[in-house]
Write a protein that holds these residues in place. Structure first.
Motif, PDB file in Angstrom:
ATOM      1  N   ALA A  23       1.035  -1.435   0.381  1.00  0.00           N
ATOM      2  CA  ALA A  23      -0.318  -0.280  -0.109  1.00  0.00           C
ATOM      3  C   ALA A  23       1.033   1.727  -0.035  1.00  0.00           C
ATOM      4  O   ALA A  23       0.418   1.954  -0.835  1.00  0.00           O
ATOM      5  CB  ALA A  23      -0.865  -0.426   1.238  1.00  0.00           C
ATOM      6  N   ASP A  43       9.299   3.257   7.685  1.00  0.00           N
ATOM      7  CA  ASP A  43       8.753   1.847   7.457  1.00  0.00           C
ATOM      8  C   ASP A  43       9.480   1.102   8.881  1.00  0.00           C
ATOM      9  O   ASP A  43      10.959   1.532   9.088  1.00  0.00           O
ATOM     10  CB  ASP A  43       8.960   0.969   6.676  1.00  0.00           C
ATOM     11  CG  ASP A  43       8.221  -0.073   7.502  1.00  0.00           C
ATOM     12  OD1 ASP A  43       6.741  -0.360   6.512  1.00  0.00           O
ATOM     13  OD2 ASP A  43       8.538  -0.691   8.106  1.00  0.00           O
ATOM     14  N   ARG A  51       4.453  -7.638   4.647  1.00  0.00           N
ATOM     15  CA  ARG A  51       4.197  -8.844   4.544  1.00  0.00           C
ATOM     16  C   ARG A  51       4.785  -9.161   3.949  1.00  0.00           C
ATOM     17  O   ARG A  51       4.415 -10.874   3.942  1.00  0.00           O
ATOM     18  CB  ARG A  51       2.234  -9.015   4.756  1.00  0.00           C
ATOM     19  CG  ARG A  51       2.088  -7.974   7.169  1.00  0.00           C
ATOM     20  CD  ARG A  51       0.993  -8.108   7.070  1.00  0.00           C
ATOM     21  NE  ARG A  51       0.091  -6.943   6.927  1.00  0.00           N
ATOM     22  CZ  ARG A  51      -1.354  -6.962   6.756  1.00  0.00           C
ATOM     23  NH1 ARG A  51      -1.859  -7.357   7.098  1.00  0.00           N
ATOM     24  NH2 ARG A  51      -1.574  -5.434   6.275  1.00  0.00           N
ATOM     25  N   TRP A  74       1.155 -16.138  -2.996  1.00  0.00           N
ATOM     26  CA  TRP A  74       0.556 -16.729  -4.180  1.00  0.00           C
ATOM     27  C   TRP A  74      -0.436 -15.415  -4.927  1.00  0.00           C
ATOM     28  O   TRP A  74      -0.499 -14.276  -3.788  1.00  0.00           O
ATOM     29  CB  TRP A  74      -0.544 -17.750  -3.810  1.00  0.00           C
ATOM     30  CG  TRP A  74      -0.733 -18.654  -3.573  1.00  0.00           C
ATOM     31  CD1 TRP A  74      -0.196 -19.987  -4.484  1.00  0.00           C
ATOM     32  CD2 TRP A  74      -1.004 -19.838  -2.399  1.00  0.00           C
ATOM     33  NE1 TRP A  74      -0.563 -20.688  -4.267  1.00  0.00           N
ATOM     34  CE2 TRP A  74      -0.720 -21.100  -2.605  1.00  0.00           C
ATOM     35  CE3 TRP A  74      -0.511 -18.843  -1.189  1.00  0.00           C
ATOM     36  CZ2 TRP A  74      -0.704 -21.953  -1.475  1.00  0.00           C
ATOM     37  CZ3 TRP A  74      -1.075 -20.057  -0.199  1.00  0.00           C
ATOM     38  CH2 TRP A  74      -1.186 -21.768  -0.488  1.00  0.00           C
ATOM     39  N   VAL A 239       6.809   4.506  14.044  1.00  0.00           N
ATOM     40  CA  VAL A 239       6.482   5.823  14.230  1.00  0.00           C
ATOM     41  C   VAL A 239       5.804   6.468  15.635  1.00  0.00           C
ATOM     42  O   VAL A 239       5.433   3.915  15.972  1.00  0.00           O
ATOM     43  CB  VAL A 239       5.168   5.697  13.264  1.00  0.00           C
ATOM     44  CG1 VAL A 239       3.928   7.004  13.664  1.00  0.00           C
ATOM     45  CG2 VAL A 239       5.910   6.039  12.203  1.00  0.00           C
ATOM     46  N   GLU A 433      -4.774  -3.927   2.965  1.00  0.00           N
ATOM     47  CA  GLU A 433      -4.991  -4.475   3.366  1.00  0.00           C
ATOM     48  C   GLU A 433      -6.406  -4.381   3.273  1.00  0.00           C
ATOM     49  O   GLU A 433      -8.189  -4.775   3.046  1.00  0.00           O
ATOM     50  CB  GLU A 433      -4.086  -5.875   2.954  1.00  0.00           C
ATOM     51  CG  GLU A 433      -5.178  -6.995   3.670  1.00  0.00           C
ATOM     52  CD  GLU A 433      -5.578  -7.048   4.872  1.00  0.00           C
ATOM     53  OE1 GLU A 433      -6.899  -7.616   4.807  1.00  0.00           O
ATOM     54  OE2 GLU A 433      -4.373  -7.289   5.951  1.00  0.00           O
ATOM     55  N   LEU A 443      -2.880  -8.932  -1.814  1.00  0.00           N
ATOM     56  CA  LEU A 443      -2.167  -8.143  -1.968  1.00  0.00           C
ATOM     57  C   LEU A 443      -3.074  -6.990  -3.054  1.00  0.00           C
ATOM     58  O   LEU A 443      -2.422  -6.291  -2.936  1.00  0.00           O
ATOM     59  CB  LEU A 443      -1.442  -8.893  -2.980  1.00  0.00           C
ATOM     60  CG  LEU A 443      -0.001  -9.644  -2.159  1.00  0.00           C
ATOM     61  CD1 LEU A 443       0.647 -10.801  -3.289  1.00  0.00           C
ATOM     62  CD2 LEU A 443       0.888  -9.141  -1.093  1.00  0.00           C
TER      63      LEU A 443
HETATM   64  C1  LIG Z   1       1.542 -15.636   6.599  1.00  0.00           C
HETATM   65  C2  LIG Z   1       0.763 -14.899   5.742  1.00  0.00           C
HETATM   66  C3  LIG Z   1       0.359 -15.190   3.893  1.00  0.00           C
HETATM   67  C4  LIG Z   1      -0.601 -14.525   3.531  1.00  0.00           C
HETATM   68  N1  LIG Z   1      -0.624 -14.912   2.001  1.00  0.00           N
HETATM   69  C5  LIG Z   1      -1.279 -13.810   0.864  1.00  0.00           C
HETATM   70  C6  LIG Z   1      -1.148 -14.624  -0.220  1.00  0.00           C
HETATM   71  O1  LIG Z   1      -0.561 -15.964  -1.114  1.00  0.00           O
HETATM   72  N2  LIG Z   1      -1.694 -13.770  -1.070  1.00  0.00           N
HETATM   73  C7  LIG Z   1      -2.154 -12.429  -1.186  1.00  0.00           C
HETATM   74  O2  LIG Z   1      -2.741 -11.996  -2.173  1.00  0.00           O
HETATM   75  N3  LIG Z   1      -1.791 -11.952   0.194  1.00  0.00           N
HETATM   76  C8  LIG Z   1      -1.393 -12.687   0.582  1.00  0.00           C
HETATM   77  N4  LIG Z   1      -0.930 -12.043   2.345  1.00  0.00           N
HETATM   78  C9  LIG Z   1      -1.266 -10.933   2.304  1.00  0.00           C
HETATM   79  C10 LIG Z   1      -1.048 -10.105   2.045  1.00  0.00           C
HETATM   80  O3  LIG Z   1       0.294  -9.801   2.818  1.00  0.00           O
HETATM   81  C11 LIG Z   1      -0.979  -8.282   2.754  1.00  0.00           C
HETATM   82  O4  LIG Z   1      -2.105  -8.285   1.822  1.00  0.00           O
HETATM   83  C12 LIG Z   1      -0.194  -7.377   2.244  1.00  0.00           C
HETATM   84  O5  LIG Z   1       1.061  -7.134   1.443  1.00  0.00           O
HETATM   85  C13 LIG Z   1      -0.208  -6.158   3.305  1.00  0.00           C
HETATM   86  O6  LIG Z   1       0.236  -4.847   2.457  1.00  0.00           O
HETATM   87  P1  LIG Z   1      -0.093  -4.011   3.275  1.00  0.00           P
HETATM   88  O7  LIG Z   1       0.881  -2.393   2.694  1.00  0.00           O
HETATM   89  O8  LIG Z   1      -1.232  -3.246   3.143  1.00  0.00           O
HETATM   90  O9  LIG Z   1       0.686  -3.917   4.627  1.00  0.00           O
HETATM   91  P2  LIG Z   1       1.737  -4.528   5.239  1.00  0.00           P
HETATM   92  O10 LIG Z   1       2.640  -5.003   4.668  1.00  0.00           O
HETATM   93  O11 LIG Z   1       2.034  -5.036   6.391  1.00  0.00           O
HETATM   94  O12 LIG Z   1       2.186  -2.915   5.614  1.00  0.00           O
HETATM   95  C14 LIG Z   1       2.632  -2.046   6.509  1.00  0.00           C
HETATM   96  C15 LIG Z   1       3.577  -0.970   6.835  1.00  0.00           C
HETATM   97  O13 LIG Z   1       3.536  -0.762   7.649  1.00  0.00           O
HETATM   98  C16 LIG Z   1       4.886  -0.510   8.771  1.00  0.00           C
HETATM   99  N5  LIG Z   1       5.106  -0.228  10.215  1.00  0.00           N
HETATM  100  C17 LIG Z   1       3.501  -1.292  10.560  1.00  0.00           C
HETATM  101  N6  LIG Z   1       3.945  -0.574  11.954  1.00  0.00           N
HETATM  102  C18 LIG Z   1       4.352   0.718  11.608  1.00  0.00           C
HETATM  103  C19 LIG Z   1       5.127   1.316  12.844  1.00  0.00           C
HETATM  104  N7  LIG Z   1       4.867   1.436  14.220  1.00  0.00           N
HETATM  105  N8  LIG Z   1       5.894   2.581  13.041  1.00  0.00           N
HETATM  106  C20 LIG Z   1       6.538   2.497  11.342  1.00  0.00           C
HETATM  107  N9  LIG Z   1       6.258   1.556   9.988  1.00  0.00           N
HETATM  108  C21 LIG Z   1       5.032   0.756  10.659  1.00  0.00           C
HETATM  109  C22 LIG Z   1       5.113  -2.717   9.088  1.00  0.00           C
HETATM  110  O14 LIG Z   1       6.638  -2.207   9.244  1.00  0.00           O
HETATM  111  C23 LIG Z   1       5.073  -2.664   7.336  1.00  0.00           C
HETATM  112  O15 LIG Z   1       6.106  -2.582   6.474  1.00  0.00           O
HETATM  113  C24 LIG Z   1      -0.164 -12.900   3.432  1.00  0.00           C
HETATM  114  C25 LIG Z   1      -0.114 -12.644   4.646  1.00  0.00           C
HETATM  115  C26 LIG Z   1       0.605 -13.056   5.453  1.00  0.00           C
HETATM  116  C27 LIG Z   1       1.179 -12.185   6.792  1.00  0.00           C
END
Ligand SMILES: Cc1cc2nc3c(=O)[nH]c(=O)nc-3n(C[C@H](O)[C@H](O)[C@H](O)COP(=O)(O)OP(=O)(O)OC[C@H]3O[C@@H](n4cnc5c(N)ncnc54)[C@H](O)[C@@H]3O)c2cc1C
Length: 514
Positions: A23, A43, A51, A74, A239, A433, A443
């Motif tokens: 995101a 981050d 994730r 996946w 943060v 997400e 994702l």
């Molecule tokens: C085990 C597992 C299996 C999955 N399998 C799939 C799959 O097969 N296919 C699929 O499509 N999706 C899958 N997902 C879901 C997918 O990984 C997520 O939907 C996506 O990566 C989320 O992205 P995001 O940017 O919303 O959040 P995030 O990736 O969580 O990004 C948020 C960021 O904020 C940072 N952060 C948090 N708190 C703080 C703070 N206080 N200060 C600074 N930084 C901070 C974190 O370090 C992180 O890097 C899976 C997830 C997991 C955990």
């Protein structure tokens, strides 16, 4: 030389992007595309991807380790020739991510006495699911009261009760994807969430085995707009608090540093928001907190083994285990040793979710390993099951930057209440997400939400003369998002619209609109 900035002097920027996962990076990219280049991405981790996280595991024949994915693995829902395509699939192709089609028909079934053929139950489950899909359609079109997936399955004639074979089939069908049991999963949005990914694009799931790591696509996209050592990326920066208002946002780090921004985008997981790790000043309004607290964060744990041999059928991808007593006890074993994966690696992993994740993530490696080996010995009574050469699993539920794996739509949450999860509070915006009504858990949800919020902010920054369109596919106005301070508990058909985070029609058949 210029004087070093004083500690109480904050870095100033137009947009603070909090989180460098899908995101956050997609939001930055959308800002650049709208000519807004003054932003800072923060981050707490030391890598980009959130994730989407890999690690080294086991050994190849040359002694070097394999790269395996602890998080997302996946690309779910790919696309059809000439039809719409999952943006994650487009990016996977762009960066040549090595991946293999997951064949869910390549499966053998087991229980505590070894191989047990209960595969016909898949057909019963399929039949009930089709009925449930139609029922979900009535709820949506007629504005009927939503219910739990459990109730919907039961009404459709699927009642596994104490039949542990049926429970294992149901787990494979439901919990494995959503990380929650059917009784805790909302019915309508569980069904639409599945349809929007797998009917709109395709029902294929491709498993990424790329040795650069799955996050190579996120880093690749980032490198299109950030230079090496770009000061707009701050890793290892946690943060601690976020002060917001109608004029701007001040972000403070745990090391005392800070950013003063015109707008900020929070991309932290629902788990992070629920665990009060970050302080908001003032406290988030009640309509926002109620949405955050009702939404739910699941946990999905993969437990990896490398053995000195492949004692299971190397041509089979999945091995489903039905425990005699406990539902979801080490149920899905997935081989990485077969063709198209890490062939000949002797690597297999088992996935648990929900209560079993919480349980094993709190116990030492050795206890989990012993439990798993006992299950394997039950499944393969004729084999000598050796000690693994390597063994590893992550602890998503206690990871302070995630507090779980991905979100799941709870029972009793309306589209309006979910919209409150998305909606900005003054100049504080939310994306990730979990804020995706259509693709939560995937994702693609993080990708669409990051882009949407950044386009809205760019629209506000660039001013009305720019005629910025805030959504590539539709024509929503730039700027603040709809929110509901009073919730009435139902959602009429016409409210399934882009204002409430619902741009794509929910009436889909495989690959096209019905
Ligand atoms: C085990 C597992 C299996 C999955 N399998 C799939 C799959 O097969 N296919 C699929 O499509 N999706 C899958 N997902 C879901 C997918 O990984 C997520 O939907 C996506 O990566 C989320 O992205 P995001 O940017 O919303 O959040 P995030 O990736 O969580 O990004 C948020 C960021 O904020 C940072 N952060 C948090 N708190 C703080 C703070 N206080 N200060 C600074 N930084 C901070 C974190 O370090 C992180 O890097 C899976 C997830 C997991 C955990």
């Amino acid at each position: 030389a210029p004087a070093a900035p004083r500690a109480d002097e904050c870095r100033k920027t137009k947009v603070a992007i909090l989180g460098a996962g899908v995101a956050g990076i997609t939001a930055a990219q959308a800002l650049v595309n709208a000519s807004v280049t003054d932003f800072i991405i923060v981050d707490r981790n030391d890598y980009v991807g959130g994730r989407v996280k890999h690690t080294e595991f086991g050994k190849k024949s040359d002694g070097t380790p394999y790269t395996i994915e602890l998080g997302a693995n996946w690309v779910q829902g790919l696309g059809t020739e000439g039809g719409p395509e999952n943006p994650i699939w487009t990016l996977a192709k762009k960066y040549g991510l090595e991946n293999t089609y997951s064949n869910y028909s390549s499966i053998e079934t087991y229980d505590e006495e070894g191989a047990a053929d209960f595969g016909t139950l898949f057909d019963d489950m399929d039949a009930a699911y089709s009925i449930a899909e139609q029922d979900a359609g009535y709820i949506l079109t007629e504005n009927l009261q939503d219910t739990s997936m459990r109730a919907a399955f039961s009404v459709a004639g699927w009642k596994p009760k104490k039949d542990m074979h049926a429970q294992a089939i149901e787990w494979w069908y439901w919990d494995w994807e959503t990380a929650y049991p059917p009784e805790q999963s909302g019915f309508l949005y569980g069904i639409t969430g599945y349809n929007l990914t797998f009917y709109q694009w395709s029902d294929e799931n491709n498993f990424v085995i790329d040795q650069r790591g799955f996050n190579a696509f996120i880093i690749g996209e980032m490198n299109e707009f950030l230079t090496e050592n770009d000061p707009r990326l701050m890793l290892n920066t946690m943060v601690k608090s976020i002060a917001y208002g109608p004029e701007g946002v001040n972000v403070t780090f745990d090391d005392g540093g800070c950013i003063e921004a015109e707008h900020a985008i929070v991309t932290f997981s629902i788990g992070v928001l629920q665990n009060d790790i970050v302080e908001f000043e003032p406290q988030l309004p009640r309509w926002k907190r109620e949405a955050i607290e009702q939404y739910q964060m699941g946990t999905y744990t993969k437990v990896f083994f490398q053995f000195n041999e492949t004692f299971w059928d190397p041509e089979t991808q999945y091995f489903l285990y039905a425990d005699a007593n406990i539902r979801g006890y080490y149920p899905v074993w997935q081989s990485l040793s077969g063709p198209g994966f890490h062939e000949g690696s002797n690597i297999i992993f088992v996935t648990v979710v929900g209560p079993q994740s919480y349980r094993i993530e709190e116990q030492p490696d050795e206890v989990t390993k012993a439990e798993c080996l006992e299950v394997l010995r039950a499944m393969f009574p004729d084999k000598e099951i050796p000690e693994p050469l390597d063994f590893k699993y992550p602890r998503w539920s206690t990871e302070e930057w995630a507090f779980g794996s991905y979100s799941n739509w709870p029972v009793g949450m309306t589209l309006e209440k979910h919209q409150n999860l998305r909606a900005n509070v003054d100049r504080l915006w939310f994306a990730g997400e979990g804020t995706s009504a259509q693709y939560f858990g995937f994702l693609q949800g993080a990708w669409y939400e990051g882009r949407d919020v950044a386009q809205r902010i760019a629209g506000l920054l660039n001013g009305p003369d720019e005629k910025v369109q805030c959504d590539n596919d539709t024509t929503i106005d730039c700027g603040p998002m709809a929110k509901y301070e009073v919730l009435h508990g139902t959602t009429s058909l016409e409210e399934f619209n882009v204002m409430n985070g619902w741009p794509v029609s929910s009436f889909l058949d495989y690959g096209y609109e019905a």
